[in-house]
Scaffold this motif. Sequence first.
Motif, short mmCIF file in Angstrom:
data_model
loop_
_atom_site.label_atom_id
_atom_site.label_comp_id
_atom_site.label_asym_id
_atom_site.label_seq_id
_atom_site.Cartn_x
_atom_site.Cartn_y
_atom_site.Cartn_z
N SER A 60 -20.44 -14.41 23.15
CA SER A 60 -20.16 -15.21 21.94
C SER A 60 -21.18 -16.34 21.84
O SER A 60 -21.94 -16.60 22.79
CB SER A 60 -18.75 -15.81 22.00
OG SER A 60 -18.68 -16.84 22.97
N MET A 133 -26.54 -27.23 11.27
CA MET A 133 -25.38 -26.81 10.49
C MET A 133 -25.78 -26.26 9.12
O MET A 133 -26.70 -26.76 8.47
CB MET A 133 -24.44 -28.00 10.29
CG MET A 133 -23.61 -28.32 11.52
SD MET A 133 -22.54 -26.98 12.05
CE MET A 133 -21.13 -27.21 10.95
N LYS A 186 -21.16 -14.71 10.90
CA LYS A 186 -22.49 -15.30 10.97
C LYS A 186 -23.54 -14.45 10.23
O LYS A 186 -23.25 -13.35 9.79
CB LYS A 186 -22.88 -15.47 12.45
CG LYS A 186 -22.00 -16.49 13.20
CD LYS A 186 -22.03 -17.85 12.51
CE LYS A 186 -21.70 -19.00 13.43
NZ LYS A 186 -20.27 -19.14 13.76
C1 LIG Z 1 -20.01 -20.00 15.18
C2 LIG Z 1 -20.60 -21.16 15.86
C3 LIG Z 1 -20.56 -21.31 17.25
C4 LIG Z 1 -19.79 -20.43 18.16
O1 LIG Z 1 -19.91 -19.09 18.01
P1 LIG Z 1 -18.77 -18.04 18.43
O2 LIG Z 1 -19.59 -16.80 18.54
O3 LIG Z 1 -17.79 -17.98 17.33
O4 LIG Z 1 -18.21 -18.46 19.73
C5 LIG Z 1 -21.21 -22.40 17.80
N1 LIG Z 1 -21.83 -23.31 17.04
C6 LIG Z 1 -21.86 -23.21 15.70
C7 LIG Z 1 -22.59 -24.24 14.93
C8 LIG Z 1 -21.22 -22.16 15.06
O5 LIG Z 1 -21.23 -22.09 13.73
#
Ligand SMILES: *Cc1c(COP(=O)(O)O)cnc(C)c1O
Length: 397
Positions: A60, A133, A186
């Motif tokens: 992840s 972001m 994503k």
């Molecule tokens: C989605 C996200 C994560 C974590 O990702 P996961 O795969 O959902 O654990 C970390 N940082 C940001 C900025 C994110 O948008």
Amino acid sequence: MPGFEIFGAEERKQVNEVLETGVLMRYGFDGMRNNHWKAKEFETAFAKRMGTEYSQLVSSGTAALTVALASAGIGAGDEVIMPTFTFVASFESILALGAVPILVDIDDTLTLDPKAVEAAITSKTKCVMPVHMCGSMADLDALKAICEKYNLILLEDACQAPGGTYKGKPLGSYGHLGCFSFDYVKTITCGEGGAIITNNAEFAKHADHYQDHGHDHVGKDRGAESHPFMGYNYRISELNAAVGLAQLGKLDGILRTQKENYTILREALETVDGVTFRTVPEGGEENYSFLNFFLPTEELAKKAHKALSENGVDACFYWYTNNWHYINGWEHLRNLKSLGNLPSEVKNQMQDLNNTDFSKSDAVMGRTISSLIKIGWSEKQVRDRAEAMKNAIASVL
Ligand SMILES: *Cc1c(COP(=O)(O)O)cnc(C)c1O
């Protein structure tokens, strides 16, 4: 932004190659796997796309951050500077290692304010973690200069901005380490997955071992491998990696469509007096997964957000109060609610987040609205959306 909008034959083909052998693990079983090494193939292709020496897949994005921090030797009591506007994974990964998240203000880049970062440095600071972001980046030159001055690790969380660039380099490749998420929403997805990129051979080796119980991956017999240090299990499965490999092939097409759709919306909002846009640092190019804009005041932003939804414009986010990407939504962190006892370093060194002044962040986030950019919109849908957004916002100004 989401690659899930274009899941198709390519992903099915990659997954089927894995299903045909039944070898769902990324390591070993050489005789049974009919030579499919989806995770390894994805890593090689991802490092190439991101212009780094090394890439390590994990389970992840949160795991990627945790493994990246661990790879750089960050542990109990080390302070990691992170922004007030981010996904909760930032502090989760830091706390997972017994390290201490230090929250600092953002500026109108919607990412770390370099001045706030420098002011938060102590003798225990080890790492600065900018989070790119909503498709755009932090002022990486300024942060890099601070990291060099104080000998700190620069770890980029590029989970929301794959394909964006800064001074010609892909986001994530500028710092010592960069992290990505391939969760279901994503830019590209594996279902669940993440990646670390780096040019540092030692960090890469640490990440390789740490995400797989410390295995050194020397030789062909897992049982006989040695373990130079303790690790954990943050492995990705071969099935998830197969999906990601197909999605990576679609990344540049996704980015092109995002840019086209973003540009239509942006040009419409530029005609509205009172609307301004997030600052993109000089030399940066967004990945266009969101269009982020400001209203003149918090009150007007709330009204505009309401008007957008009343006029049928979906997927617009008001992070300040409606969501859990800002410190306002982190009651559990502010009050250190954990299931078990927390390390004493965390309890002793954490800021009192209920009483820390984040008015500079509030002043930005209170005025921010972000529109998701979908890739499945037809040109007519984008143009209709642009018109609807323009009218809804103009109606409150
Ligand atoms: C989605 C996200 C994560 C974590 O990702 P996961 O795969 O959902 O654990 C970390 N940082 C940001 C900025 C994110 O948008």
